[in-house]
Scaffold this active site. Sequence first.
Site, short mmCIF file in Angstrom:
data_model
loop_
_atom_site.label_atom_id
_atom_site.label_comp_id
_atom_site.label_asym_id
_atom_site.label_seq_id
_atom_site.Cartn_x
_atom_site.Cartn_y
_atom_site.Cartn_z
N LEU A 159 11.43 6.98 17.46
CA LEU A 159 11.64 6.31 18.99
C LEU A 159 10.72 6.11 20.14
O LEU A 159 11.55 4.71 20.58
CB LEU A 159 12.41 7.67 19.68
CG LEU A 159 12.89 7.57 20.96
CD1 LEU A 159 14.66 7.24 19.88
CD2 LEU A 159 13.58 9.43 21.00
N ASN A 160 8.95 6.65 20.05
CA ASN A 160 8.92 5.79 20.38
C ASN A 160 8.86 5.47 22.32
O ASN A 160 7.85 4.88 22.21
CB ASN A 160 8.23 4.57 19.88
CG ASN A 160 8.17 5.00 18.44
OD1 ASN A 160 7.39 6.14 17.77
ND2 ASN A 160 7.48 4.11 17.64
N GLU A 192 0.52 -0.91 -0.34
CA GLU A 192 0.01 0.09 -0.07
C GLU A 192 0.14 1.15 0.38
O GLU A 192 1.97 0.86 0.69
CB GLU A 192 -0.75 -0.05 1.01
CG GLU A 192 -2.03 -1.28 1.68
CD GLU A 192 -2.68 -1.16 2.70
OE1 GLU A 192 -3.88 -1.27 2.55
OE2 GLU A 192 -2.43 -0.21 4.02
N ASN A 202 -2.84 4.67 16.58
CA ASN A 202 -3.77 5.09 15.99
C ASN A 202 -4.47 3.81 15.83
O ASN A 202 -4.31 2.01 15.96
CB ASN A 202 -3.77 5.57 14.39
CG ASN A 202 -2.76 6.72 13.55
OD1 ASN A 202 -4.06 7.18 13.79
ND2 ASN A 202 -2.29 6.49 13.00
N CYS A 231 7.36 -4.79 15.50
CA CYS A 231 7.11 -3.42 17.01
C CYS A 231 5.40 -4.35 17.01
O CYS A 231 4.07 -4.37 16.50
CB CYS A 231 7.20 -2.29 16.07
SG CYS A 231 8.63 -1.77 15.27
N GLY A 271 7.32 -1.87 5.83
CA GLY A 271 8.29 -2.08 5.67
C GLY A 271 9.56 -1.23 6.64
O GLY A 271 8.97 0.14 6.92
N CYS A 313 -0.56 6.07 10.00
CA CYS A 313 0.16 5.30 10.43
C CYS A 313 0.32 3.52 11.02
O CYS A 313 -0.85 4.41 12.35
CB CYS A 313 1.18 6.30 11.08
SG CYS A 313 2.08 7.54 10.48
N SER A 345 11.97 6.64 6.62
CA SER A 345 11.47 6.41 8.32
C SER A 345 12.48 5.36 8.94
O SER A 345 12.33 4.02 7.54
CB SER A 345 10.56 6.88 8.81
OG SER A 345 10.30 6.89 10.21
N CYS A 383 2.17 -1.47 15.12
CA CYS A 383 2.37 -1.49 14.63
C CYS A 383 1.35 -2.59 13.56
O CYS A 383 1.83 -4.25 13.27
CB CYS A 383 3.39 -1.36 13.60
SG CYS A 383 3.96 -1.23 12.02
N CYS A 426 6.97 -6.53 7.41
CA CYS A 426 7.52 -6.36 8.37
C CYS A 426 8.31 -6.76 8.88
O CYS A 426 7.95 -7.54 9.42
CB CYS A 426 7.80 -4.38 8.52
SG CYS A 426 9.58 -3.93 9.04
N CYS A 432 3.63 8.72 1.06
CA CYS A 432 4.41 7.89 2.13
C CYS A 432 4.35 6.45 0.76
O CYS A 432 3.28 6.27 0.93
CB CYS A 432 2.89 7.30 3.04
SG CYS A 432 3.58 6.66 3.64
N1 SAH Z 1 9.31 1.11 9.52
C1 SAH Z 1 10.08 2.76 9.64
C2 SAH Z 1 8.50 3.19 8.89
C3 SAH Z 1 7.65 2.77 8.38
S1 SAH Z 1 6.33 3.02 9.83
C4 SAH Z 1 9.53 3.48 10.85
O1 SAH Z 1 9.05 2.12 11.92
O2 SAH Z 1 10.25 4.40 11.23
C5 SAH Z 1 6.21 4.59 9.58
C6 SAH Z 1 6.05 4.77 10.91
O3 SAH Z 1 4.37 4.99 11.93
C7 SAH Z 1 6.77 4.82 12.53
O4 SAH Z 1 7.31 6.88 13.01
C8 SAH Z 1 5.96 4.38 13.52
O5 SAH Z 1 6.58 4.24 14.87
C9 SAH Z 1 4.48 5.18 12.99
N2 SAH Z 1 3.50 4.08 13.60
C10 SAH Z 1 3.18 2.19 13.55
N3 SAH Z 1 2.20 1.91 14.06
C11 SAH Z 1 1.40 2.69 14.35
C12 SAH Z 1 0.23 3.15 15.52
N4 SAH Z 1 -0.69 2.21 14.71
N5 SAH Z 1 -0.06 4.62 15.64
C13 SAH Z 1 0.44 5.33 14.72
N6 SAH Z 1 1.67 5.28 14.13
C14 SAH Z 1 2.13 4.03 14.62
FE1 SF4 Z 2 8.03 -1.71 10.80
FE2 SF4 Z 2 8.18 0.33 10.80
FE3 SF4 Z 2 6.18 -1.41 11.85
FE4 SF4 Z 2 8.11 -1.31 13.26
S1 SF4 Z 2 6.08 0.51 13.22
S2 SF4 Z 2 6.70 -2.83 12.65
S3 SF4 Z 2 9.75 -1.26 11.65
S4 SF4 Z 2 6.71 -0.80 9.61
#
Ligand code: SAH
Ligand code: SF4
Length: 350
Positions: free
Chosen positions: A214-215, A92, A289, A116, A159, A332, A191, A119, A112, A105
């Site tokens: 960073l999170n 997507e 989200n 995490c 990814g 995201c 990112s 995600c 991936c 984006c």
């Molecule tokens: N893998 C890379 C890029 C894709 S994720 C990365 O992790 O940076 C893009 C962004 O979406 C990241 O900053 C991630 O922390 C954020 N993200 C992932 N799941 C999310 C969610 N459920 N709500 C809000 N942001 C989220």
């Molecule tokens: Fe992969 Fe980024 Fe999602 Fe983490 S936040 S699982 S690195 S896509």
Amino acid sequence: MKANIKDFDPAELEGFISELGEKPFRAKQIGTWIFAKSVCKFSEMTDLSLSFREKLEQSAEIKSTLTLTCEKESIDGTKKYLFELFDGNKIESVLIPEGRRNTLCISSQVGCAMGCTFCLTARVGKIRNLSCSEIVDQYLTINKLNGGSITNIVYMGMGEPLDNLENTIRSIRVFTNSNYIGLSPKRITVSTSGLVNKIKELGEKININLSVSLNAPSDAIRSEIMPINKRFPISTLLEECKRFPILKRKYLTFEYVIIKDLNDSIRDANELAKLLKGIKCKINLIPFNEADPISYKTPPVQRVLDFQKILSSYGLNVKIRKSRGADILGACGQLAASYPLDKKIKEVVH
Ligand code: SAH
Ligand code: SF4
């Protein structure tokens, strides 16, 4: 098998052309035809000799392998595109209009591997890396559908781009080459979840914007939600970030997905501020989200505002990122390209 010209970066294309016995500058002409003029047939490249065009025909092809299978538009104007790849896999891409900016984006992998816990893409698992052409074709297709209006690219779709560094770099070279697409590196952001060794390599090879997810304000919390932190803890990550070559008048960005009762306390905000003090950076707070089957919750608005206020009081530049396209699962962390999500997240060792 014939080589797909779109899988070469500009220097590699020069090499390929030289092997065919032609002058390297012919590669620039071919790149201009394909990427600037959208001509995808060698026979129509009229400034190349007939014999060279025939030679190209025999050894190479110009192929787009993405099939657009679904397009959804959110009430906020965000559009989500679902593509099917040549092997039946799906990815997507999301187009986000924001004033004069139109940011695309893009995905860098099918699924991936990073695991995490917040995600949705993690639940798909890593199926495979995307090729350079599959990355670039997301842009070419969507830009055409939108009258050439894309201004910025972020590698924030499905990814981990640094887990596919070679093709990420190739695609950036195609996007930024002035004979090809000619986007300014300032308009491209990669990112990452924090593959420290790859951040170093990226900085050595190419100049673009870097955003680090960073999170969490501490290793304890970060390791709980991002397995990569067990390999590269926060201190190592931040050391590498400080060395990353930043573009003129630009900043490093830190993304912070803020999750209710997990990383959203006053103490977390103070700890985060202390970590980032002194680093020339911007912070994006992304309210989590929500997406089935992940059980985390979005914090109340006031808690996000309080968190921002604390960071600001340390002199940090912090914005709350509006959730865009959540109604079409385009926000995201919501990209799963309709893959089943029943997989347990695996611990991944890189
Ligand atoms: N893998 C890379 C890029 C894709 S994720 C990365 O992790 O940076 C893009 C962004 O979406 C990241 O900053 C991630 O922390 C954020 N993200 C992932 N799941 C999310 C969610 N459920 N709500 C809000 N942001 C989220
Ligand atoms: Fe992969 Fe980024 Fe999602 Fe983490 S936040 S699982 S690195 S896509």
